[in-house]
Write an enzyme that holds these catalytic residues in place. Structure first.
Site, mmCIF file in Angstrom:
data_model
loop_
_atom_site.group_PDB
_atom_site.id
_atom_site.type_symbol
_atom_site.label_atom_id
_atom_site.label_comp_id
_atom_site.label_asym_id
_atom_site.label_seq_id
_atom_site.Cartn_x
_atom_site.Cartn_y
_atom_site.Cartn_z
ATOM 1 N N GLN A 50 0.793 -1.260 -0.070
ATOM 2 C CA GLN A 50 0.009 0.177 0.105
ATOM 3 C C GLN A 50 0.826 1.242 -0.010
ATOM 4 O O GLN A 50 0.431 2.445 -0.410
ATOM 5 C CB GLN A 50 -1.132 -0.094 1.004
ATOM 6 N N ARG A 107 4.213 -0.423 12.644
ATOM 7 C CA ARG A 107 3.998 -1.830 12.025
ATOM 8 C C ARG A 107 4.121 -1.687 10.396
ATOM 9 O O ARG A 107 3.753 -0.757 9.777
ATOM 10 C CB ARG A 107 2.578 -2.131 12.325
ATOM 11 N N HIS A 127 0.536 -9.879 4.197
ATOM 12 C CA HIS A 127 -0.564 -8.863 4.041
ATOM 13 C C HIS A 127 -1.268 -8.567 2.946
ATOM 14 O O HIS A 127 -1.138 -7.812 1.942
ATOM 15 C CB HIS A 127 0.227 -7.310 4.476
ATOM 16 N N ASN A 172 -2.235 -10.835 8.390
ATOM 17 C CA ASN A 172 -3.320 -9.730 8.594
ATOM 18 C C ASN A 172 -4.615 -9.957 8.066
ATOM 19 O O ASN A 172 -4.802 -10.300 6.963
ATOM 20 C CB ASN A 172 -2.493 -8.496 7.840
ATOM 21 N N GLU A 173 -5.828 -9.980 8.934
ATOM 22 C CA GLU A 173 -7.027 -10.086 8.589
ATOM 23 C C GLU A 173 -7.479 -11.240 7.893
ATOM 24 O O GLU A 173 -7.795 -11.201 6.582
ATOM 25 C CB GLU A 173 -7.469 -8.815 8.041
ATOM 26 N N TYR A 297 -12.317 -1.051 13.351
ATOM 27 C CA TYR A 297 -12.842 0.070 12.596
ATOM 28 C C TYR A 297 -14.130 0.579 12.864
ATOM 29 O O TYR A 297 -14.583 1.687 13.107
ATOM 30 C CB TYR A 297 -12.692 -0.052 11.090
ATOM 31 N N GLU A 426 -5.746 1.923 -0.996
ATOM 32 C CA GLU A 426 -6.702 1.180 -0.150
ATOM 33 C C GLU A 426 -7.209 0.197 -1.097
ATOM 34 O O GLU A 426 -8.627 0.226 -1.127
ATOM 35 C CB GLU A 426 -7.655 2.295 0.396
ATOM 36 N N TRP A 427 -6.355 -0.593 -1.546
ATOM 37 C CA TRP A 427 -6.926 -1.958 -2.229
ATOM 38 C C TRP A 427 -8.068 -1.586 -3.495
ATOM 39 O O TRP A 427 -7.995 -0.763 -4.277
ATOM 40 C CB TRP A 427 -7.575 -3.061 -1.388
ATOM 41 N N PHE A 435 -6.697 7.413 4.916
ATOM 42 C CA PHE A 435 -6.590 7.131 6.179
ATOM 43 C C PHE A 435 -5.722 7.545 6.914
ATOM 44 O O PHE A 435 -5.492 7.534 8.308
ATOM 45 C CB PHE A 435 -6.465 5.539 6.295
#
Length: 475
Positions: A50, A107, A127, A172-173, A297, A426-427, A435
């Site tokens: 990103q 991070r 990620h 991640n997620e 979030y 952001e993808w 952000f």
């Protein structure tokens, strides 16, 4: 609670001291670092894909996102990857930004290989940027082959950086990666069944099978996580370090203020679609996290799904929960400013943290992401973008909720990272959603401008003692 937190059930470690963290006296003035337990870490976060760009440089090789955005630019909000080539490869500037913010930690993803002086690196091994070569060879995370390859990759980076990096996140997620990438096609590699096409960004699926592939991917993710953790704990250079996994739960409030009871188990609902773990795999997964990363979030209302459509299977539907923007009285959850990407509900943050404490034997928790996204549209200028008072308010509310969770609910939270240091890619939202604590002027040589939120965070962190001063070391 979020489906994603179900993945914690078998990987969390042993419970910590039930007495909870020791907090300074209750603040009588505005909240700051000084009101959190001694040694509490504050930082900011980014992800390699990103912020770094350089997709055509050195020996990096393309990832699924490079191919996804280049082949289907409409799915990345019009960006085909060319803008990312020169994006944010500025090591010294980023270190200076973090120092300006008085942050303790940062991070980042492993492809950012530099070690930041006097900043504690928290490194995420994966990620979402699966190498396209592995996707071509055997389908990436659809294949069990990824487990061995991921372990080898993790072993390599542990050996390279384990002597300097002591905090690691495997994935991640994982729920978002599996759900968005393999069930509704919103994120790379964009796979889903044809009936799910209305849920994708531009209404088409790039192959796939909703309700099946997401479980297979989740199975392989968990096994890859367990293998990486085993490799980490066998790494001599890594001694004294910690490793965890980062989940992304939303908080669910009841849609009609009643608890909908459902006695069905995952096995009963999913049946043969749910891959089985071997005895050896289960053993490796148990206690395979030294800490739990939480990315929070927003929250939503939930309602029991009375009549699921069994002809159109979906990962999300299998929970038998419908996600609702408003409750039965047509009241929205929290607040949502006109430019906000997501609803703001800081009470949900505290509730998630207490839930994890109570449900999973009070593990150590680190907030790996917490932030506010906004789309400014035609008003996207430096002047408007840096006057981000809504983001400042978001941070104030969520830091207070976290303080209450730690000091009143005795949740064992030891660190907090704002997403994100910088506006970034952001993808599937491309560069349109911001952000960052720093505004990036995409029209003027990617210049950086501190936002109101960045100034607030800097002032928040200027009060109290940094962990480096307590530990008397170079971090």
């Amino acid at each position: 609670m979020s489906i994603g937190l179900l993945l914690l059930l078998i990987i969390v470690g042993s419970p910590v001291n039930a007495d909870g963290p020791v907090c300074p006296p209750t603040p009588s003035n505005k909240l700051s670092r000084a009101h959190f337990p001694e040694g509490f870490l504050f930082g900011t976060a980014t992800a390699a894909y990103q912020v770094e760009g350089a997709v055509n440089e050195t020996c990096r090789g393309p990832s699924v996102w490079d191919i996804y955005c280049k082949k289907y630019p409409e799915k990345c909000n019009g960006d085909n990857g060319t803008q990312a080539v020169e994006f944010f490869y500025r090591y010294k500037e980023d270190v200076q930004l973090m120092k300006n913010l008085n942050t303790d930690a940062f991070r980042l993803s492993i492809s950012w290989t530099r070690i930041f002086p006097r900043i504690i690196p928290f490194v995420t091994v994966f990620h979402w940027d699966t190498p396209q070569s592995l996707e071509n060879e055997y389908g990436g995370f659809l294949s069990a082959n990824i487990v061995k390859d991921f372990r080898e990759y993790a072993e390599y980076v542990f050996q390279e950086y384990g002597g300097k990096v002591k905090h690691w996140i495997t994935f991640n997620e994982p729920w978002v990666f599996a759900h968005a990438g393999y069930d509704v096609g919103k994120k790379a590699p964009g796979r889903c069944s044809p009936y799910a096409k209305e849920r994708t960004v531009k209404g088409e699926c790039l192959g796939g099978r909703s309700g099946y592939e997401a479980y297979l991917v989740s199975h392989n993710l968990l096994n890859a996580h367990a293998e990486a953790v085993e490799a980490f704990r066998q790494c001599e250079k890594c001694k004294g370090g910690k490793i965890g996994i980062a989940h992304s739960p939303a908080w669910f409030e009841p849609h009609d203020f009643k608890d909908a009871q459902n006695g069905a188990t995952v096995d009963h609902i999913v049946g043969h679609r749910l891959p089985k773990f071997t005895t050896e795999q289960k053993a490796k997964l148990r206690n395979s996290a030294d800490f739990v990363g939480i990315n929070y979030y927003t929250s939503t209302f939930s309602n029991h799904m009375e009549k699921p459509n069994h002809a159109e299977l979906r990962f999300k539907q299998d929970s038998l929960v419908e996600w609702k923007d408003k409750n039965i009285n047509e009241v929205s959850i929290g607040s949502k400013p006109a430019t906000a990407e997501l609803a703001v509900y800081s009470r949900g943050f505290r509730k998630v943290l207490k839930y994890v404490k109570d449900k999973y034997a009070n593990p150590e928790i680190i907030i790996m992401e917490n932030g506010y996204g906004e789309k400014l549209g035609d008003n996207d200028t430096v002047a408007v973008g840096t006057a981000d008072y809504n983001r400042e308010t978001y941070l104030k509310r969520h830091l207070l909720s976290m303080y209450e969770a730690i000091c009143e609910d005795k949740v064992n939270v030891t660190g907090y990272f704002v997403w994100s240091l910088l506006d970034n890619f952001e993808w599937q939202e491309g560069f349109k959603t911001r952000f960052g604590l720093y505004y990036i002027d995409f029209k003027n040589n990617l210049t950086r401008h501190e936002k109101v939120s960045g100034k607030y965070y800097r002032e928040f962190l200027s009060q109290g003692v940094r962990p480096s001063a307590i530990k008397k070391d170079e971090l």
